[in-house]
Design a protein around this motif. Structure first.
Motif, PDB file in Angstrom:
ATOM      1  N   LEU A  31       0.819  -1.216   0.000  1.00 54.78           N
ATOM      2  CA  LEU A  31       0.000   0.000   0.000  1.00 54.78           C
ATOM      3  C   LEU A  31       0.851   1.262   0.000  1.00 54.78           C
ATOM      4  O   LEU A  31       0.581   2.214  -0.735  1.00 54.78           O
ATOM      5  CB  LEU A  31      -0.917  -0.018   1.222  1.00 54.78           C
ATOM      6  N   HIS A  32       1.899   1.275   0.832  1.00 55.59           N
ATOM      7  CA  HIS A  32       2.688   2.502   0.945  1.00 55.59           C
ATOM      8  C   HIS A  32       3.505   2.755  -0.320  1.00 55.59           C
ATOM      9  O   HIS A  32       3.676   3.902  -0.735  1.00 55.59           O
ATOM     10  CB  HIS A  32       3.604   2.430   2.170  1.00 55.59           C
ATOM     11  N   GLU A  53       8.087  -4.907  -7.236  1.00 54.05           N
ATOM     12  CA  GLU A  53       7.521  -5.788  -6.218  1.00 54.05           C
ATOM     13  C   GLU A  53       8.039  -7.215  -6.439  1.00 54.05           C
ATOM     14  O   GLU A  53       7.962  -7.731  -7.543  1.00 54.05           O
ATOM     15  CB  GLU A  53       5.981  -5.736  -6.296  1.00 54.05           C
ATOM     16  N   ASN A  61       1.733  -7.267   3.662  1.00 50.96           N
ATOM     17  CA  ASN A  61       0.768  -6.879   4.706  1.00 50.96           C
ATOM     18  C   ASN A  61      -0.450  -6.155   4.138  1.00 50.96           C
ATOM     19  O   ASN A  61      -1.482  -6.066   4.812  1.00 50.96           O
ATOM     20  CB  ASN A  61       1.448  -5.973   5.725  1.00 50.96           C
ATOM     21  N   ALA A  62      -0.313  -5.650   2.915  1.00 49.54           N
ATOM     22  CA  ALA A  62      -1.400  -4.873   2.315  1.00 49.54           C
ATOM     23  C   ALA A  62      -2.725  -5.632   2.368  1.00 49.54           C
ATOM     24  O   ALA A  62      -3.757  -5.050   2.692  1.00 49.54           O
ATOM     25  CB  ALA A  62      -1.046  -4.504   0.876  1.00 49.54           C
ATOM     26  N   THR A  66      -6.037  -5.888   9.134  1.00 51.53           N
ATOM     27  CA  THR A  66      -7.434  -5.912   9.586  1.00 51.53           C
ATOM     28  C   THR A  66      -8.122  -4.551   9.406  1.00 51.53           C
ATOM     29  O   THR A  66      -9.180  -4.322   9.969  1.00 51.53           O
ATOM     30  CB  THR A  66      -7.503  -6.368  11.052  1.00 51.53           C
ATOM     31  N   ILE A  68      -8.085  -1.393  10.305  1.00 53.60           N
ATOM     32  CA  ILE A  68      -8.561  -0.376  11.253  1.00 53.60           C
ATOM     33  C   ILE A  68      -7.887   0.960  10.948  1.00 53.60           C
ATOM     34  O   ILE A  68      -6.666   1.040  10.778  1.00 53.60           O
ATOM     35  CB  ILE A  68      -8.309  -0.815  12.703  1.00 53.60           C
ATOM     36  N   VAL A 197      14.307  -7.248  -5.513  1.00 50.98           N
ATOM     37  CA  VAL A 197      15.563  -6.505  -5.382  1.00 50.98           C
ATOM     38  C   VAL A 197      16.544  -7.366  -4.588  1.00 50.98           C
ATOM     39  O   VAL A 197      16.237  -7.825  -3.480  1.00 50.98           O
ATOM     40  CB  VAL A 197      15.333  -5.155  -4.676  1.00 50.98           C
ATOM     41  N   THR A 355       2.513  -2.587  13.347  1.00 49.60           N
ATOM     42  CA  THR A 355       1.172  -3.158  13.344  1.00 49.60           C
ATOM     43  C   THR A 355       0.122  -2.128  12.929  1.00 49.60           C
ATOM     44  O   THR A 355      -1.063  -2.429  12.951  1.00 49.60           O
ATOM     45  CB  THR A 355       0.837  -3.677  14.745  1.00 49.60           C
ATOM     46  N   GLY A 356       0.546  -0.909  12.568  1.00 46.45           N
ATOM     47  CA  GLY A 356      -0.440   0.160  12.380  1.00 46.45           C
ATOM     48  C   GLY A 356      -0.354   0.950  11.100  1.00 46.45           C
ATOM     49  O   GLY A 356      -0.827   2.077  11.050  1.00 46.45           O
ATOM     50  N   GLY A 357       0.198   0.382  10.030  1.00 51.25           N
ATOM     51  CA  GLY A 357       0.437   1.182   8.829  1.00 51.25           C
ATOM     52  C   GLY A 357      -0.703   1.249   7.833  1.00 51.25           C
ATOM     53  O   GLY A 357      -0.654   2.062   6.909  1.00 51.25           O
ATOM     54  N   PHE A 358      -1.739   0.402   7.986  1.00 50.32           N
ATOM     55  CA  PHE A 358      -2.827   0.490   7.002  1.00 50.32           C
ATOM     56  C   PHE A 358      -3.459   1.877   7.041  1.00 50.32           C
ATOM     57  O   PHE A 358      -3.656   2.525   6.021  1.00 50.32           O
ATOM     58  CB  PHE A 358      -3.886  -0.587   7.253  1.00 50.32           C
ATOM     59  N   LYS A 359      -3.747   2.315   8.262  1.00 54.01           N
ATOM     60  CA  LYS A 359      -4.398   3.613   8.429  1.00 54.01           C
ATOM     61  C   LYS A 359      -3.568   4.759   7.857  1.00 54.01           C
ATOM     62  O   LYS A 359      -4.068   5.804   7.516  1.00 54.01           O
ATOM     63  CB  LYS A 359      -4.662   3.875   9.921  1.00 54.01           C
TER      64      LYS A 359
HETATM   65  P1  FAD Z   1       3.391  -4.506   2.470  1.00 55.42           P
HETATM   66  O1  FAD Z   1       2.089  -4.762   1.785  1.00 55.42           O
HETATM   67  O2  FAD Z   1       3.953  -5.590   3.298  1.00 55.42           O
HETATM   68  O3  FAD Z   1       4.409  -4.051   1.318  1.00 55.42           O
HETATM   69  C1  FAD Z   1       5.796  -4.281   1.316  1.00 55.42           C
HETATM   70  C2  FAD Z   1       6.099  -4.929  -0.010  1.00 55.42           C
HETATM   71  O4  FAD Z   1       7.498  -4.933  -0.216  1.00 55.42           O
HETATM   72  C3  FAD Z   1       5.634  -6.387  -0.046  1.00 55.42           C
HETATM   73  O5  FAD Z   1       4.664  -6.566  -1.072  1.00 55.42           O
HETATM   74  C4  FAD Z   1       6.917  -7.149  -0.304  1.00 55.42           C
HETATM   75  O6  FAD Z   1       6.751  -8.306  -1.122  1.00 55.42           O
HETATM   76  C5  FAD Z   1       7.788  -6.080  -0.965  1.00 55.42           C
HETATM   77  N1  FAD Z   1       9.217  -6.376  -0.868  1.00 55.42           N
HETATM   78  C6  FAD Z   1       9.910  -6.736   0.238  1.00 55.42           C
HETATM   79  N2  FAD Z   1      11.184  -6.994  -0.069  1.00 55.42           N
HETATM   80  C7  FAD Z   1      11.307  -6.776  -1.421  1.00 55.42           C
HETATM   81  C8  FAD Z   1      12.381  -6.901  -2.336  1.00 55.42           C
HETATM   82  N3  FAD Z   1      13.606  -7.319  -1.951  1.00 55.42           N
HETATM   83  N4  FAD Z   1      12.161  -6.606  -3.642  1.00 55.42           N
HETATM   84  C9  FAD Z   1      10.934  -6.191  -4.065  1.00 55.42           C
HETATM   85  N5  FAD Z   1       9.882  -6.089  -3.240  1.00 55.42           N
HETATM   86  C10 FAD Z   1      10.062  -6.381  -1.929  1.00 55.42           C
HETATM   87  N6  FAD Z   1      -2.489  -1.482  10.260  1.00 55.42           N
HETATM   88  C11 FAD Z   1      -3.534  -0.661  10.577  1.00 55.42           C
HETATM   89  O7  FAD Z   1      -3.410   0.560  10.482  1.00 55.42           O
HETATM   90  N7  FAD Z   1      -4.720  -1.155  11.000  1.00 55.42           N
HETATM   91  C12 FAD Z   1      -4.918  -2.489  11.166  1.00 55.42           C
HETATM   92  O8  FAD Z   1      -6.020  -2.919  11.539  1.00 55.42           O
HETATM   93  C13 FAD Z   1      -3.842  -3.364  10.895  1.00 55.42           C
HETATM   94  N8  FAD Z   1      -3.989  -4.687  11.090  1.00 55.42           N
HETATM   95  C14 FAD Z   1      -2.979  -5.539  10.775  1.00 55.42           C
HETATM   96  C15 FAD Z   1      -3.206  -6.908  10.935  1.00 55.42           C
HETATM   97  C16 FAD Z   1      -2.238  -7.819  10.525  1.00 55.42           C
HETATM   98  C17 FAD Z   1      -2.491  -9.280  10.714  1.00 55.42           C
HETATM   99  C18 FAD Z   1      -1.015  -7.336   9.956  1.00 55.42           C
HETATM  100  C19 FAD Z   1       0.035  -8.308   9.490  1.00 55.42           C
HETATM  101  C20 FAD Z   1      -0.775  -5.975   9.840  1.00 55.42           C
HETATM  102  C21 FAD Z   1      -1.755  -5.058  10.249  1.00 55.42           C
HETATM  103  N9  FAD Z   1      -1.591  -3.670  10.108  1.00 55.42           N
HETATM  104  C22 FAD Z   1      -2.621  -2.817  10.420  1.00 55.42           C
HETATM  105  C23 FAD Z   1      -0.297  -3.117   9.652  1.00 55.42           C
HETATM  106  C24 FAD Z   1      -0.273  -2.818   8.144  1.00 55.42           C
HETATM  107  O9  FAD Z   1      -0.725  -3.920   7.422  1.00 55.42           O
HETATM  108  C25 FAD Z   1       1.162  -2.488   7.695  1.00 55.42           C
HETATM  109  O10 FAD Z   1       1.757  -1.540   8.552  1.00 55.42           O
HETATM  110  C26 FAD Z   1       1.176  -1.905   6.285  1.00 55.42           C
HETATM  111  O11 FAD Z   1       0.408  -2.691   5.409  1.00 55.42           O
HETATM  112  C27 FAD Z   1       2.614  -1.818   5.775  1.00 55.42           C
HETATM  113  O12 FAD Z   1       2.686  -1.145   4.565  1.00 55.42           O
HETATM  114  P2  FAD Z   1       2.584  -1.842   3.120  1.00 55.42           P
HETATM  115  O13 FAD Z   1       1.149  -2.086   2.803  1.00 55.42           O
HETATM  116  O14 FAD Z   1       3.300  -1.032   2.154  1.00 55.42           O
HETATM  117  O15 FAD Z   1       3.338  -3.214   3.385  1.00 55.42           O
END
Ligand code: FAD
Ligand code: PYC
Length: 405
Positions: A31-32, A53, A61-62, A66, A68, A197, A355-359
């Motif tokens: 997501l980020h 990706e 984690n995207a 959950t 919130i 990467v 644990t809080g990055g979705f928001k």
């Molecule tokens: P990700 O989706 O994990 O993105 C990181 C990406 O980097 C991944 O797709 C990965 O494959 C890629 N990557 C890694 N290494 C490499 C590489 N070497 N080369 C290329 N790509 C790579 N947050 C909230 O605010 N509210 C909630 O209710 C909440 N509930 C949660 C419940 C659970 C069970 C979990 C696991 C997390 C929860 N979170 C929640 C936290 C939130 O999901 C994360 O903080 C947030 O999603 C992180 O950002 P992201 O989506 O970019 O991460």
């Protein structure tokens, strides 16, 4: 009416071969990373951008979280950052022309002791001083707001009050992935999947490109947004990060009628619950206590959270468990994100949302795009730099992380 992911035939974007080089490469298609790509193009007119990706977009984690959404963080610096994000959520569906099922149904954080009440009311005052909506409810008002909660004072952890943020709520995570990816791609951002990467190319102290499973790609600037694998990426680039990666689990029940009208969290009883639009009860608790990259956790955490949930909602005792899973979250020692420059020139970091990055999705993408576009931290993230660990100037938000820590 914004389009919905599953009724939209053009949600499948191309998976192009990488160009030899880009102005900016964003590592991590969660997501980020997607939000960063989108805002680089939209806010800064920088579209010669690749989001790379290792697997498929959103596979980390995207789509495991959950969902919130709230902005009730204690420190002024954090409150400003998370509130910036919540404000963006309020117009995001319209901006992306996509139904994100963003639903401000309210987030209720239950308190079970006098010590809890003191910290809960302190949070209410701190948030109000920052112009953020926050209310304190007594037990009777808790029952009125969420009638299903067991507010009997004869149970082991009776509810003695609650924090309420009415503007908090949930959204649909996979729709957010689709919507951001589609919007970024339409603005010209390349989304490159199956592109892991494995190293960084440098000229002296300056990064000049990435080494990937699809070959070498040159870059002006690079942003690392690889939640769950940040220490591995930083090690490849040659610097350490104070991050622990560990599993966080969640589970859903079978589908039931809509009965739960808000998000309920309790750090005392140690569980949180909400109900998805589809009808599943969504439940989670704390992290597993060890480092792992395996995207699965230990059974005792699930057992414990179900037992805890039944104290608050005895009514759910006959509902079946459908599915459990885990994601790997990156947590900094102060439970706050790390955003900004690294010791390597032109390489920037955005991690530690734990644990809080979705928001934080839209806010994080907004400030990181600005940081990458201008080569310096966005004003909102100056206090969140990696250098705060050298200065000892930590931003402790363990309390706001609530249940999930
Ligand atoms: P990700 O989706 O994990 O993105 C990181 C990406 O980097 C991944 O797709 C990965 O494959 C890629 N990557 C890694 N290494 C490499 C590489 N070497 N080369 C290329 N790509 C790579 N947050 C909230 O605010 N509210 C909630 O209710 C909440 N509930 C949660 C419940 C659970 C069970 C979990 C696991 C997390 C929860 N979170 C929640 C936290 C939130 O999901 C994360 O903080 C947030 O999603 C992180 O950002 P992201 O989506 O970019 O991460
Ligand atoms: O940050 O609100 C949150 C959260 C709840 C569950 C996991 N993270």
């Amino acid at each position: 009416m914004p389009e919905h992911a599953f009724h939209n035939p053009d949600f499948l974007w191309r998976n192009p071969d990488p160009k030899p080089s880009y102005d900016v490469i964003v590592v991590g298609g969660g997501l980020h990373g997607l939000a960063t790509g989108y805002y680089l193009a939209k806010n800064h007119g920088i579209a010669n951008v690749a989001v790379v990706e290792r697997a498929w977009l959103g596979s980390g984690n995207a789509v495991r979280n959950t969902t919130i959404i709230r902005s009730n963080y204690l420190r002024d610096e954090s409150a400003a950052l998370y509130e910036h994000s919540l404000k963006l959520w309020e117009t995001l569906a319209e901006a992306l022309d996509y139904d994100l099922l963003f639903d401000q149904r309210g987030v209720l954080q239950l308190h079970h002791s006098q010590a809890d009440v003191r910290s809960g009311t302190r949070l209410v005052h701190a948030l109000r001083l920052n112009g953020i909506d926050a209310e304190w409810l007594d037990t009777e008002s808790v029952k009125e707001f969420c009638p299903l909660i067991n507010t009997s004072q004869d149970i082991r952890y009776p509810v003695v009050g609650a924090f309420l943020q009415r503007r908090g709520g949930i959204a649909r995570h996979d729709a957010v992935v689709f919507a951001l990816a589609r919007a970024a791609n339409r603005l010209g951002v390349d989304l490159i999947q199956d592109c892991q990467v494995t190293g960084f190319e440098k000229a002296g102290d300056r990064v000049t490109g990435i080494v990937t499973s699809k070959g070498r790609i040159g870059a002006g600037r690079i942003g690392l947004v690889g939640a769950g694998r940040t220490p591995l990426l930083a090690a490849m680039a040659g610097f350490p990060v104070p991050i622990q990666s560990s599993p966080l689990q969640a589970l859903v029940s079978e589908i039931v009628d809509q009965v739960l009208n808000c998000v309920v969290m309790s750090s005392g009883v140690h569980v949180y619950l909400s109900q998805a639009h589809k009808g599943e009860l969504v439940m989670g608790a704390g992290r597993d206590g060890y480092t792992s990259y395996a995207q699965r956790g230990s059974f005792h955490i699930i057992e414990q959270q179900v037992a805890d949930a039944l104290q608050l909602f005895p009514l759910f005792g006959r509902i079946h468990l459908l599915r459990t899973w885990a994601g790997i979250v990156d947590v900094a020692p102060d439970a706050s994100p790390i955003i900004g420059p690294t010791p390597v020139e032109n390489l920037f970091l955005n991690c530690g949302w734990g644990t809080g990055g979705f928001k934080a999705t839209p806010g994080s993408g907004w400030v990181f795009a600005d940081t990458l576009a201008n080569g310096r931290p966005h004003p909102l993230v100056v206090p969140f730099g990696l250098d705060r660990f050298e200065r000892g100037d930590l931003l402790d938000e363990h309390g706001a992380a609530a249940v999930a820590h």
